[in-house]
Each structure stands twice: as C-alpha cells, then as structure tokens.
Design an enzyme around this catalytic site. Structure first.
Site, PDB file in Angstrom:
ATOM      1  N   CYS A   1       0.819  -1.223   0.000  1.00 56.39           N
ATOM      2  CA  CYS A   1       0.000   0.000   0.000  1.00 56.39           C
ATOM      3  C   CYS A   1       0.846   1.265   0.000  1.00 56.39           C
ATOM      4  O   CYS A   1       0.358   2.342  -0.331  1.00 56.39           O
ATOM      5  CB  CYS A   1      -0.930   0.003   1.215  1.00 56.39           C
ATOM      6  SG  CYS A   1      -2.065  -1.379   1.186  1.00 56.39           S
TER       7      CYS A   1
ATOM      8  N   HIS B   1      -3.439   7.026   1.952  1.00 55.71           N
ATOM      9  CA  HIS B   1      -3.772   5.748   1.331  1.00 55.71           C
ATOM     10  C   HIS B   1      -5.157   5.348   1.829  1.00 55.71           C
ATOM     11  O   HIS B   1      -5.451   5.460   3.018  1.00 55.71           O
ATOM     12  CB  HIS B   1      -2.727   4.697   1.719  1.00 55.71           C
ATOM     13  CG  HIS B   1      -3.213   3.301   1.517  1.00 55.71           C
ATOM     14  ND1 HIS B   1      -3.670   2.858   0.296  1.00 55.71           N
ATOM     15  CD2 HIS B   1      -3.351   2.264   2.379  1.00 55.71           C
ATOM     16  CE1 HIS B   1      -4.049   1.600   0.417  1.00 55.71           C
ATOM     17  NE2 HIS B   1      -3.871   1.221   1.661  1.00 55.71           N
TER      18      HIS B   1
ATOM     19  N   ASN C   1      -9.842  -0.519  -1.281  1.00 54.02           N
ATOM     20  CA  ASN C   1      -8.394  -0.331  -1.142  1.00 54.02           C
ATOM     21  C   ASN C   1      -7.719  -0.802  -2.434  1.00 54.02           C
ATOM     22  O   ASN C   1      -7.669  -1.997  -2.698  1.00 54.02           O
ATOM     23  CB  ASN C   1      -7.917  -1.130   0.080  1.00 54.02           C
ATOM     24  CG  ASN C   1      -6.414  -1.074   0.286  1.00 54.02           C
ATOM     25  OD1 ASN C   1      -5.673  -0.641  -0.593  1.00 54.02           O
ATOM     26  ND2 ASN C   1      -5.964  -1.534   1.432  1.00 54.02           N
TER      27      ASN C   1
HETATM   28  C1  LIG Z   1     -10.790  -5.838   8.550  1.00 57.24           C
HETATM   29  C2  LIG Z   1     -11.571  -5.049   9.581  1.00 57.24           C
HETATM   30  C3  LIG Z   1     -12.597  -4.175   8.857  1.00 57.24           C
HETATM   31  C4  LIG Z   1     -12.327  -6.028  10.463  1.00 57.24           C
HETATM   32  O1  LIG Z   1     -13.049  -5.334  11.449  1.00 57.24           O
HETATM   33  P1  LIG Z   1     -12.994  -5.814  12.968  1.00 57.24           P
HETATM   34  O2  LIG Z   1     -13.898  -4.938  13.717  1.00 57.24           O
HETATM   35  O3  LIG Z   1     -11.570  -5.857  13.380  1.00 57.24           O
HETATM   36  O4  LIG Z   1     -13.637  -7.230  12.861  1.00 57.24           O
HETATM   37  P2  LIG Z   1     -13.056  -8.638  13.307  1.00 57.24           P
HETATM   38  O5  LIG Z   1     -11.994  -9.092  12.363  1.00 57.24           O
HETATM   39  O6  LIG Z   1     -12.721  -8.589  14.755  1.00 57.24           O
HETATM   40  O7  LIG Z   1     -14.327  -9.522  13.095  1.00 57.24           O
HETATM   41  C5  LIG Z   1     -15.527  -9.297  13.818  1.00 57.24           C
HETATM   42  C6  LIG Z   1     -16.540 -10.340  13.377  1.00 57.24           C
HETATM   43  O8  LIG Z   1     -16.940 -10.056  12.036  1.00 57.24           O
HETATM   44  C7  LIG Z   1     -16.749 -11.205  11.230  1.00 57.24           C
HETATM   45  N1  LIG Z   1     -16.410 -10.799   9.872  1.00 57.24           N
HETATM   46  C8  LIG Z   1     -15.176 -10.652   9.311  1.00 57.24           C
HETATM   47  N2  LIG Z   1     -15.313 -10.244   8.042  1.00 57.24           N
HETATM   48  C9  LIG Z   1     -16.632 -10.121   7.801  1.00 57.24           C
HETATM   49  C10 LIG Z   1     -17.374  -9.744   6.683  1.00 57.24           C
HETATM   50  N3  LIG Z   1     -16.817  -9.379   5.507  1.00 57.24           N
HETATM   51  N4  LIG Z   1     -18.731  -9.724   6.788  1.00 57.24           N
HETATM   52  C11 LIG Z   1     -19.343 -10.072   7.933  1.00 57.24           C
HETATM   53  N5  LIG Z   1     -18.679 -10.452   9.034  1.00 57.24           N
HETATM   54  C12 LIG Z   1     -17.333 -10.479   8.959  1.00 57.24           C
HETATM   55  C13 LIG Z   1     -15.628 -11.967  11.900  1.00 57.24           C
HETATM   56  O9  LIG Z   1     -15.668 -13.325  11.543  1.00 57.24           O
HETATM   57  C14 LIG Z   1     -15.962 -11.742  13.360  1.00 57.24           C
HETATM   58  O10 LIG Z   1     -17.002 -12.617  13.735  1.00 57.24           O
HETATM   59  P3  LIG Z   1     -16.994 -13.307  15.208  1.00 57.24           P
HETATM   60  O11 LIG Z   1     -17.069 -12.134  16.150  1.00 57.24           O
HETATM   61  O12 LIG Z   1     -18.189 -14.150  15.146  1.00 57.24           O
HETATM   62  O13 LIG Z   1     -15.689 -14.025  15.281  1.00 57.24           O
HETATM   63  C15 LIG Z   1     -10.660  -4.162  10.474  1.00 57.24           C
HETATM   64  O14 LIG Z   1      -9.900  -4.962  11.324  1.00 57.24           O
HETATM   65  C16 LIG Z   1      -9.754  -3.300   9.675  1.00 57.24           C
HETATM   66  O15 LIG Z   1     -10.189  -2.398   8.990  1.00 57.24           O
HETATM   67  N6  LIG Z   1      -8.422  -3.498   9.741  1.00 57.24           N
HETATM   68  C17 LIG Z   1      -7.484  -2.760   8.941  1.00 57.24           C
HETATM   69  C18 LIG Z   1      -7.418  -3.413   7.635  1.00 57.24           C
HETATM   70  C19 LIG Z   1      -6.795  -2.632   6.532  1.00 57.24           C
HETATM   71  O16 LIG Z   1      -7.094  -1.481   6.350  1.00 57.24           O
HETATM   72  N7  LIG Z   1      -5.935  -3.258   5.774  1.00 57.24           N
HETATM   73  C20 LIG Z   1      -5.395  -2.711   4.606  1.00 57.24           C
HETATM   74  C21 LIG Z   1      -3.955  -2.608   4.641  1.00 57.24           C
HETATM   75  S1  LIG Z   1      -3.364  -1.001   4.934  1.00 57.24           S
END
Ligand SMILES: CC(C)(COP(=O)(O)OP(=O)(O)OC[C@H]1O[C@@H](n2cnc3c(N)ncnc32)[C@H](O)[C@@H]1OP(=O)(O)O)[C@@H](O)C(=O)NCCC(=O)NCCS
Length: 331
Positions: A114, A258, A288
């Site tokens: 990224c 980004h 992204n």
């Molecule tokens: C990915 C992201 C949106 C996930 O959000 P989060 O609040 O951390 O969610 P979690 O991973 O803890 O998951 C919460 C629940 O949602 C579920 N879940 C994950 N992806 C899902 C989706 N697409 N749809 C529905 N549910 C989903 C998980 O399985 C979990 O369920 P559980 O509680 O039953 O185990 C967040 O962590 C994030 O934005 N991280 C940064 C990622 C990023 O920007 N990366 C790019 C590189 S710079």
C-alpha cells in the site's frame, strides 16, 4: 538545487463494479457490515478480462501523457509499483514498457504494498534531483480481485480490495512547486500480519495443491493488528514531514492518505485534531486499491478542486511490511 514535481497525473479503473450486495451473494457478509466497518460501498474489478496491472497502468499512463502533451519518446525512466504483479519474473515494469511501446529506457519495480506509490514517487524524486532524468513515469497499479478469497474464510480481507491504476509524470520543477520532503519507514517484524506468502521460492514446489487447499495463495491479514499500527504510523509520519519542513497542520491544504479504511482515516483525523475538510477520502467508490490508491485519491482531489496551485499537501501511506511513508509537496 533541482526539485521534482508532478507535471500530470491520471487514473484508470476497470468498468465492472462489484457492490457490497454482490459480495453478499457469494459469502456471508452484508452491505451494512462492510459499510460500517470500512466505509466501502463498491470496488472495481477486471472480472474475467485477463488484464494485469501493466494493462491498467498503460491506460492511466496514456491519459497522463495526453494531459501534459508529452510524447512517450520523451519518457526516460519508469517506476512501477504493484503488489499484484502480472508475472512472478520479470516485474510488471517490463510488461508495461512493452505495452506502451517505450524504447529501451530503464524500468524499476517497487513491491511496497500500500506504500508503493509513496515509495515510487520518492525514488523518482531522487532520480530527478540527480539531474540525469527529466521525465519519469511513476505507476501504481493493482489487480486484487482475481486473487482474493471470495469465500466465507476470506471475507475479512476480500471485501476490502479493488482494482485500479494511477500514473504520474514526474519532471524537474520550473518554479518553487514540487516535492519538499519524503520520509520512508519499514518494520519487517510485522511481515506476517499482512501479505501473500505463496508462491514462495523457499519451498521446493513453490506452490503445492495443499497450499491451494489451505488458501495460502490468497492475501491474508490480521485486521486488528494492521488497524492498530496504521492509526499510530499515519499521524506519526505526517507530523514527521511537517516538522521537517517547519510547517503546521494549518499550513496544509489537504492530507491525501492511502485509502485503507474509512475508520482508519477518521481515527487519524481525530489524532491530528484536523477538520473534516483537511483529509481526503474516496474509499466508498474504489475500496483499497493498494499501490494505486494515493494517486487515484490525488486525481479526484484535483478534479474536485480540493487542491489548487500553490497549495501544500501531504501524501501518506501505510501497509504490508509494515511499510509506511509521507511526502510533503507544494502543488
Ligand atoms: C478488517 C476489519 C474491517 C475487520 O473489522 P474488525 O472490527 O476488526 O472485525 P473482526 O476481524 O474482529 O471480526 C468481527 C466479526 O466479524 C466477522 N467478519 C469478518 N469479516 C466479515 C465480513 N466481511 N462480513 C461479515 N462479518 C465479517 C468476523 O468473523 C468476526 O465474527 P466473530 O465475532 O463471530 O468471530 C478491520 O480490522 C480493519 O479495517 N483493519 C485494517 C485493515 C486494513 O485497512 N488493511 C489494509 C492494509 S493497509
């Protein structure tokens, strides 16, 4: 001392749009979940057109050259940033060169995820400053949708990414505009938190049936860990750039981060105590797009007149590695 500036910049995204509702048809997710956690409403995809980042990059580059009335014969170097290369070897820069019909100029590939565009622009800046180069094409291009895991197991990452490309023509400045500074960082300690591990030359078969069964060839991410580091590093490296240039947040017309996640952007804004109009977001349209996202965002900020001639702006990125960086520039 020679400075460099972005003479023109363009972008291209493939026509096909994948909405959150489309994703909900193939995996256990919902528009509501994706929008609330990420701000993303749709992303663009090459679909089954068999297009790689070199193809998307070439379309964006032709637009950038047209905009600035530059002949491709005048391009003297290419820097190509992607984390989803067309080939394992050689890098996408060589494919791009062939598609553009460029002569035998040098091409360099950047694999900084990224942060690819910020790293590539920094390298271009240094090449221009050397005095040896006059017209460098910097490409950030990504085809993510062909390698994402569009299954329940991959839903945590598959919903985030989209395809697209940006192309910037970087030249020696003719006035006081241009790149004022750049600060790059990396912390390989966190390499396993975000990335695509296979195919890997470490293993005899590079990629095995078991790897494919285990979905090891898809991008994987520890979302929470990435989030935690991103909201720390974005503000830190923005402030590093401002301090270096003796600038305050009030001196900056726009921060173009980004586009990783709207919640990350909002957390960065809060940490900096910046007003809403000081930080740009277009993640709702594209998701992204990794190495392309900062360039696409800059193009749209220019189209919307959020950046005008003489404005000082900050480009900033964070991603896999972890790697991050900022560029302060006068437009
Ligand atoms: C990915 C992201 C949106 C996930 O959000 P989060 O609040 O951390 O969610 P979690 O991973 O803890 O998951 C919460 C629940 O949602 C579920 N879940 C994950 N992806 C899902 C989706 N697409 N749809 C529905 N549910 C989903 C998980 O399985 C979990 O369920 P559980 O509680 O039953 O185990 C967040 O962590 C994030 O934005 N991280 C940064 C990622 C990023 O920007 N990366 C790019 C590189 S710079």
């Amino acid at each position: 001392m020679i400075k460099s500036y972005i003479k023109s910049i363009s972008f291209h995204v493939p026509e096909k749009v994948i909405t959150n509702d489309d994703l909900a048809q193939v995996m256990d997710t919902s528009d509501e979940w994706i929008k609330t956690r990420t701000g993303i409403e749709q992303r663009h995809s090459v679909g089954d057109q068999c297009l790689g980042p070199a193809d998307l990059g070439a379309i964006a580059a032709k637009k950038a050259l047209d905009k600035s009335n530059t002949n491709k014969e005048d391009i003297d170097f290419v820097i190509f940033a992607t984390s989803t290369p067309d080939y394992y070897v050689p890098g996408s820069g060589a494919l791009f060169q062939e598609k553009m019909g460029l002569n035998t100029i040098g091409v360099l590939d950047i694999r900084q995820g990224c942060s690819g565009f910020v790293y590539a622009l920094t390298v271009a800046d240094q090449f221009i400053k050397s005095g040896d180069y006059k017209n460098i094409l910097v490409i950030g291009a990504e085809v993510q949708t062909t390698q994402l895991d569009f299954d329940n197991e991959g839903r945590g990452t598959a919903v985030l990414f989209g395809d697209g490309a940006t192309a910037a023509l970087v030249c020696p400045s003719v006035d006081d505009s241009g790149i004022l500074s750049s600060h790059l960082h990396s912390q390989g300690k966190f390499v396993s938190e975000l990335g695509t591990e296979y195919p890997s030359s470490k293993y005899k078969d590079i990629i095995t049936v078991d790897n494919v069964k285990n979905r090891d060839h898809h991008i994987h991410m520890n979302g929470r860990e990435v989030f935690k580091h991103a909201v720390r590093r974005f503000p830190e490296v923005i402030l590093e750039g401002l301090t270096y240039n003796n600038l305050k947040l009030e001196d900056i017309a726009l921060i173009i981060p980004h586009q990783a996640n709207l919640r990350i952007t909002q957390a960065v804004q809060k940490k900096l105590d910046a007003p809403d109009n000081k930080i740009f977001s277009n993640i709702h349209k594209y998701g992204n797009t990794t190495a392309a996202s900062v360039g696409i965002a800059l193009c749209e900020a220019l189209e919307q007149k959020r950046v005008e001639r003489g404005d000082t702006i900050v480009l900033v990125a964070f991603g896999a590695g972890f790697q991050w960086g900022s560029i302060v520039l006068k437009w």
